[in-house]
Design a protein around this motif. Sequence first.
Motif, PDB file in Angstrom:
ATOM      1  N   ASP A  62       5.349 -41.174  34.152  1.00  0.00           N
ATOM      2  CA  ASP A  62       3.990 -40.730  34.380  1.00  0.00           C
ATOM      3  C   ASP A  62       3.000 -41.605  33.627  1.00  0.00           C
ATOM      4  O   ASP A  62       3.375 -42.507  32.885  1.00  0.00           O
ATOM      5  CB  ASP A  62       3.853 -39.261  33.980  1.00  0.00           C
ATOM      6  N   ASP A  73      -0.858 -31.381  33.196  1.00  0.00           N
ATOM      7  CA  ASP A  73       0.341 -31.425  32.365  1.00  0.00           C
ATOM      8  C   ASP A  73       0.288 -32.688  31.508  1.00  0.00           C
ATOM      9  O   ASP A  73      -0.004 -33.779  32.012  1.00  0.00           O
ATOM     10  CB  ASP A  73       1.600 -31.448  33.231  1.00  0.00           C
ATOM     11  N   GLN A 108       2.444 -27.525  30.089  1.00  0.00           N
ATOM     12  CA  GLN A 108       3.026 -27.442  31.424  1.00  0.00           C
ATOM     13  C   GLN A 108       2.575 -26.141  32.065  1.00  0.00           C
ATOM     14  O   GLN A 108       2.928 -25.051  31.611  1.00  0.00           O
ATOM     15  CB  GLN A 108       4.550 -27.502  31.359  1.00  0.00           C
ATOM     16  N   TYR A 144       0.016 -38.268  30.659  1.00  0.00           N
ATOM     17  CA  TYR A 144       0.141 -37.217  31.661  1.00  0.00           C
ATOM     18  C   TYR A 144       1.612 -37.059  32.035  1.00  0.00           C
ATOM     19  O   TYR A 144       2.392 -38.008  31.995  1.00  0.00           O
ATOM     20  CB  TYR A 144      -0.675 -37.551  32.903  1.00  0.00           C
ATOM     21  N   GLY A 145       1.971 -35.853  32.432  1.00  0.00           N
ATOM     22  CA  GLY A 145       3.370 -35.545  32.658  1.00  0.00           C
ATOM     23  C   GLY A 145       3.928 -34.897  31.405  1.00  0.00           C
ATOM     24  O   GLY A 145       3.227 -34.712  30.410  1.00  0.00           O
ATOM     25  N   GLY A 152       6.761 -39.334  29.163  1.00  0.00           N
ATOM     26  CA  GLY A 152       6.586 -38.950  30.558  1.00  0.00           C
ATOM     27  C   GLY A 152       7.865 -38.807  31.336  1.00  0.00           C
ATOM     28  O   GLY A 152       7.827 -38.729  32.556  1.00  0.00           O
ATOM     29  N   THR A 153       9.025 -38.757  30.686  1.00  0.00           N
ATOM     30  CA  THR A 153      10.285 -38.722  31.432  1.00  0.00           C
ATOM     31  C   THR A 153      11.113 -37.479  31.173  1.00  0.00           C
ATOM     32  O   THR A 153      12.264 -37.408  31.569  1.00  0.00           O
ATOM     33  CB  THR A 153      11.146 -39.956  31.100  1.00  0.00           C
ATOM     34  N   THR A 159      11.218 -33.021  31.116  1.00  0.00           N
ATOM     35  CA  THR A 159      10.529 -31.816  31.550  1.00  0.00           C
ATOM     36  C   THR A 159      11.176 -30.588  30.937  1.00  0.00           C
ATOM     37  O   THR A 159      12.391 -30.535  30.764  1.00  0.00           O
ATOM     38  CB  THR A 159      10.532 -31.696  33.087  1.00  0.00           C
TER      39      THR A 159
END
Length: 365
Positions: free
Chosen positions: A26, A81, A157, A202-203, A208-209, A211
């Motif tokens: 992201d 997010d 999130q 962002y993300g 960004g990798t 979640t």
Amino acid sequence: MNNFFNKALLIASLALTPISVVTAQDKVVFSDSFSSNSNQWLEASNDVADATVKNGVYQITSKGNRSFLALRDVKFNYKEDYTIEAKLTLNESANTNAFNSIKFGYTKDGSYEYGFNGNGSLSVRKLIKGKGSMVIAPTKLSGFNAYNQNKLSIIHQGDSVHFLVNDKIWKSTKALPFFGPKIGFKVGSKNTVTVDDFYIGYGVGDFGTATVTETPAAPEETVVKLDIGETAPHFVAQRVNGNDFELDQAQGSFTLVVFWASWNPKSREQVTELNKAYKKFAKDNFKVVAFGVENDKDSWIKAIESDKTEKWIHVSDMKYKKSDIVELYQIEELPKNFLLNTEGKIIAVDLDKEFLINKLNDHFN
């Protein structure tokens, strides 16, 4: 009021929950590996602080009795997010109660702090016009070593914000609206902290990798220890003039922490007696921090004046029985007091005037 609460209050500590990794990259908003000071972080070398960007790290030492702030303007949409994270190492701490934090959403009107101290506690704090309150009260995390390098992450999130330690969820709360664009670091008084690899994007997750996909485990209830020899739990409350007072500011002195209330007759009687002991040792290295369990500021101030304890450090959060600090100290009945040594460790509990005088005589004579 003989029984202040019907039962002892417990502090919840969430079990750490792993995050899972996805492959999408992201958008990076801001990153710094500190190979140079191209982002113009505040550097200093004076009686207040040493701060320098060198050899791939940003090292900050706060020398005095106040914290050191280093902030940058980083504008992004906090409603999306996002991930904020940094690798932090507490190199040295002469003041283990002081918190070292990622500070975010900052303006002069308000901000948030996600931080830790040398005792292994973590917390999340909100400040509005200089007045602090706990989003997540200081909680000791089993296995957390502040003197190792730790990656602290803040992941927004959806409707939630997750606070992670080394890629595992520590706590979660509802989304936190930002007050402003400044983000950076706060180093507590008499602490040295090294910062590596600061990142905002962002993300969600590590650059960004990652979640957050798992629900945090059910809370494990653990009682904060208030035994002799334990470090008194850190807190921040407001003085009569509205300024913040942090308990670690009293380190270096013998300190009596008193929980009392203007509306409680037993409290008022004990305050009068303890004040006689205070006057005897006022010229020595002795302080009284009096936490008022209150919801009426005028009554609180009138009681202070009537009891002639204006020279004490009077603080309150005006939350009455719903106070996080009252909960943290497991106050079931008023009055209650704790005597701390110069390192902030509890050396006696529930002292009357004579007991207090005897304990202080042992140390000052």
